[in-house]
Design a protein around this motif. Structure first.
Motif, PDB file in Angstrom:
ATOM      1  N   THR A 256      13.018  43.342 -15.343  1.00  0.00           N
ATOM      2  CA  THR A 256      11.581  43.079 -15.214  1.00  0.00           C
ATOM      3  C   THR A 256      11.094  41.982 -16.144  1.00  0.00           C
ATOM      4  O   THR A 256      10.152  41.266 -15.829  1.00  0.00           O
ATOM      5  N   ARG A 257      11.731  41.865 -17.319  1.00  0.00           N
ATOM      6  CA  ARG A 257      11.244  40.883 -18.298  1.00  0.00           C
ATOM      7  C   ARG A 257      12.157  39.677 -18.435  1.00  0.00           C
ATOM      8  O   ARG A 257      11.841  38.748 -19.175  1.00  0.00           O
TER       9      ARG A 257
ATOM     10  N   VAL B 168      15.395  49.238 -17.002  1.00  0.00           N
ATOM     11  CA  VAL B 168      14.945  48.192 -16.077  1.00  0.00           C
ATOM     12  C   VAL B 168      14.510  46.904 -16.778  1.00  0.00           C
ATOM     13  O   VAL B 168      14.334  45.872 -16.121  1.00  0.00           O
ATOM     14  N   VAL B 169      14.332  46.981 -18.104  1.00  0.00           N
ATOM     15  CA  VAL B 169      13.700  45.845 -18.796  1.00  0.00           C
ATOM     16  C   VAL B 169      14.409  44.495 -18.579  1.00  0.00           C
ATOM     17  O   VAL B 169      13.746  43.485 -18.332  1.00  0.00           O
TER      18      VAL B 169
ATOM     19  N   GLN C  16      10.942  43.253 -27.008  1.00  0.00           N
ATOM     20  CA  GLN C  16      11.786  44.353 -26.522  1.00  0.00           C
ATOM     21  C   GLN C  16      12.986  44.530 -27.422  1.00  0.00           C
ATOM     22  O   GLN C  16      13.504  45.633 -27.580  1.00  0.00           O
TER      23      GLN C  16
ATOM     24  N   GLY D 284       2.349  51.486 -20.205  1.00  0.00           N
ATOM     25  CA  GLY D 284       3.603  51.021 -20.796  1.00  0.00           C
ATOM     26  C   GLY D 284       3.533  50.678 -22.265  1.00  0.00           C
ATOM     27  O   GLY D 284       2.769  51.267 -23.011  1.00  0.00           O
ATOM     28  N   CYS D 285       4.303  49.663 -22.643  1.00  0.00           N
ATOM     29  CA  CYS D 285       4.565  49.428 -24.066  1.00  0.00           C
ATOM     30  C   CYS D 285       3.535  48.486 -24.689  1.00  0.00           C
ATOM     31  O   CYS D 285       2.658  47.952 -24.029  1.00  0.00           O
TER      32      CYS D 285
ATOM     33  N   THR E  86       1.171  46.996 -15.387  1.00  0.00           N
ATOM     34  CA  THR E  86       1.983  48.178 -15.072  1.00  0.00           C
ATOM     35  C   THR E  86       3.313  48.257 -15.820  1.00  0.00           C
ATOM     36  O   THR E  86       3.811  47.264 -16.341  1.00  0.00           O
ATOM     37  N   CYS E  87       3.888  49.460 -15.798  1.00  0.00           N
ATOM     38  CA  CYS E  87       5.160  49.747 -16.466  1.00  0.00           C
ATOM     39  C   CYS E  87       6.136  50.380 -15.479  1.00  0.00           C
ATOM     40  O   CYS E  87       5.765  51.253 -14.701  1.00  0.00           O
ATOM     41  N   HIS E  88       7.380  49.949 -15.539  1.00  0.00           N
ATOM     42  CA  HIS E  88       8.390  50.390 -14.575  1.00  0.00           C
ATOM     43  C   HIS E  88       9.474  51.242 -15.223  1.00  0.00           C
ATOM     44  O   HIS E  88      10.471  51.594 -14.584  1.00  0.00           O
ATOM     45  N   ILE E  89       9.276  51.603 -16.499  1.00  0.00           N
ATOM     46  CA  ILE E  89      10.389  52.142 -17.289  1.00  0.00           C
ATOM     47  C   ILE E  89      10.910  53.482 -16.750  1.00  0.00           C
ATOM     48  O   ILE E  89      12.101  53.713 -16.736  1.00  0.00           O
TER      49      ILE E  89
ATOM     50  N   CYS F 274       5.384  45.026 -15.160  1.00  0.00           N
ATOM     51  CA  CYS F 274       6.784  45.227 -14.775  1.00  0.00           C
ATOM     52  C   CYS F 274       6.962  45.812 -13.380  1.00  0.00           C
ATOM     53  O   CYS F 274       7.976  45.558 -12.733  1.00  0.00           O
TER      54      CYS F 274
ATOM     55  N   ASN G  66       2.773  45.114 -23.205  1.00  0.00           N
ATOM     56  CA  ASN G  66       1.758  45.086 -22.161  1.00  0.00           C
ATOM     57  C   ASN G  66       0.345  45.073 -22.753  1.00  0.00           C
ATOM     58  O   ASN G  66      -0.552  44.431 -22.204  1.00  0.00           O
TER      59      ASN G  66
HETATM   60 FE1  F3S Z   1       7.141  47.594 -21.355  1.00  0.00          FE
HETATM   61 FE2  F3S Z   1       7.318  49.283 -19.347  1.00  0.00          FE
HETATM   62 FE3  F3S Z   1       7.779  46.764 -18.934  1.00  0.00          FE
HETATM   63  S1  F3S Z   1       7.998  49.638 -21.361  1.00  0.00           S
HETATM   64  S2  F3S Z   1       8.558  45.993 -20.829  1.00  0.00           S
HETATM   65  S3  F3S Z   1       5.841  47.652 -19.593  1.00  0.00           S
HETATM   66  S4  F3S Z   1       8.849  48.442 -18.005  1.00  0.00           S
END
Ligand code: F3S
Ligand code: SAH
Ligand code: SF4
Length: 459
Positions: free
Chosen positions: A179-180, A175-176, A211, A18-19, A54-57, A93, A22
């Protein structure tokens, strides 16, 4: 202070998806675990604890986690046979969005912890060690999180500092916000302390993260009267810290680019001339159904104002193709906008349906093959623009911050003000310093240059 025997000599392996937020969080998790006796392992096989941050984007990002958990299950079983233990934690996320699913799909997971609760890892580990079942922690405890993350160790001359978390914008594809959580800004004092701590360890460049980083807003530091500060004021304040030579911030939302920030971009030399300002699409109809809150024209006018304040600024962006309802004309409007802006770099994605978001249940979903076609057309255009931006640097002398050694003997790799990688033959002693480099070569993803000896002597 001696530690209990069971807490000595352990190691943790953290895999980050992810970003950049993270990336920051992973570093802070490693920092939290250090006082508990955890060193950092190079591979999951060598670790006592594995954390997947993890990332959920997009769907692909989330699915990767489950395939990785499959591999970890095998390692855990093998270790068990050898009389060893492996604790598996899922952070980030996907943990926030799919806590109960993770429990059902991956019973090998011991701890599931959301991005605003990982400061509680020490307690969660203790709980998991008592073996009273899988541990799930997904509170939005963002203020407590930052209060508890005191110490910080620099790793090289650049560092990320999260200043803002969460999102209130609710773009219909994203989803942000779920999730955040809601937008929260850290205080000036907390940010200043962290930047000072890093500067004291030789950090020259700070990237402020959020974000919606330009939605950062906070009361001035104690003792300062006056209105709340915005990101422009914060940047001017941080630029005064001894040792800090460069400031960046990401990701900005077009709606939050206020006059104060644009003025700071024009006036504060330590703010680098590079701005990531995602627009997602060029059609007003699509921008509206995406709930972006601005038109294509609004965005173009923003870019004009920013370029008027800082003529050499490099613009970067994010794009989504194939959002529900996107017609050929809508897509053409994206290409037209890209042609007008001329991006120095950009990320582009096929729309991915995310459960729980309004976009996922919209009519007129775009077929996958059409998304593929549009993505390759858009990427071809963005590629031409990136190459021409890189080409334009040939023959210029740019200040480069040297970050690491290169693949070839005697080579260092650094960054230009525009965030391009620059390869240079230079002594290792220059790591962590900024020096003028004459750009001689350009590849699609990097620049090559020579130390500008004349300018160095003059400096
Ligand atoms: Fe970043 Fe992915 Fe969460 S882009 S904010 S890690 S959904
Ligand atoms: N806060 C930032 C972006 C966060 S996510 C902003 O508002 O600009 C990073 C990028 O992922 C987004 O800019 C968008 O281009 C992309 N993205 C987000 N959700 C997506 C989805 N459902 N499908 C495809 N791309 C998505
Ligand atoms: Fe997602 Fe939109 Fe918020 Fe960015 S502004 S994080 S794209 S909801």
């Amino acid at each position: 202070m001696t530690k209990p025997a069971q807490e000595q000599g352990k190691s943790v392996f953290i895999r980050t998806y992810g970003c950049q937020m993270n990336v920051y969080d992973s570093e802070r998790m490693a920092g939290l675990l250090k006082p508990l006796g955890y060193g950092v392992a190079d591979a999951p096989e060598d670790a006592d604890l594995v954390i997947l941050n993890t990332c959920h984007i997009r769907e692909k990002a989330a699915e990767k986690v489950y395939s990785e958990l499959g591999r970890l299950k095998q390692i855990k079983t093998a270790k068990k046979t050898a009389g060893e233990e492996l604790t598996i934690a899922v952070a980030g996320c996907v943990a926030q969005a799919e806590g109960p699913e993770i429990k059902a799909r991956a019973p090998q997971v011991d701890i599931t912890v959301g991005p605003q609760a990982y400061h509680r890892l020490p307690e969660l580990l203790a709980k998991a060690a008592r073996k009273d079942g899988a541990v799930l922690e997904t509170d939005f405890a963002v203020e407590e999180k930052f209060d508890r993350l005191a110490d910080r160790k620099a790793d090289g001359p650049t560092a990320f500092v999260t200043i803002q978390e969460g999102c209130d914008k609710f773009c219909t594809f994203c989803v942000v916000p779920y999730t955040r959580g809601a937008e929260v800004s850290r205080s000036v004092d907390q940010i200043t302390d962290e930047v000072r701590l890093l500067a004291g360890q030789g950090v020259k460049e700070i990237t402020l993260l959020g974000q919606n980083v330009n939605a950062w807003r906070h009361a001035p530091p104690a003792g300062d009267a006056g209105d709340d500060w915005g990101l422009g004021e914060l940047c001017r304040h941080l630029a005064k810290i001894d040792g800090i030579e460069r400031l960046r911030f990401t990701t900005s939302h077009p709606r939050d680019m206020d006059d104060g920030l644009i003025a700071a971009l024009g006036e504060e030399e330590k703010l680098m001339p590079y701005l990531h300002l995602p627009v997602q699409a060029g059609s007003d109809q699509i921008l509206k159904t995406m709930n972006r809150g601005h038109t294509a024209e609004d965005y173009l006018r923003q870019i004009e104002r920013i370029r008027a304040a800082r003529p050499d600024i490099a613009i970067s962006g994010d794009f989504i193709v194939g959002f529900p309802g996107e017609t050929d004309e809508d897509f053409q409007a994206t290409l037209d906008l890209v042609t007008e802006v001329e991006y120095a770099s950009a990320f582009s994605f096929k729309y991915s349906r995310r459960p729980g978001t309004p976009g996922s249940v919209m009519q007129k979903q775009v077929p996958e093959a059409l998304k593929d076609e549009r993505l390759s057309l858009l990427q071809a255009l963005l590629d031409v623009q990136r190459r021409s931006f890189n080409d334009a640097q040939r023959g210029r002398t740019l200040p480069v911050l040297f970050e690491k050694t290169g693949r070839h003997e005697g080579q260092l790799v650094g960054r230009s003000p525009y965030l391009q990688s620059v390869h240079v033959t230079a002594p290792k002693s220059m790591l962590g310093s900024i020096a003028p480099v004459k750009i001689k070569g350009v590849t699609p993803n990097a620049l090559a240059g020579e130390l500008d000896k004349r300018r160095e002597a003059a400096a």
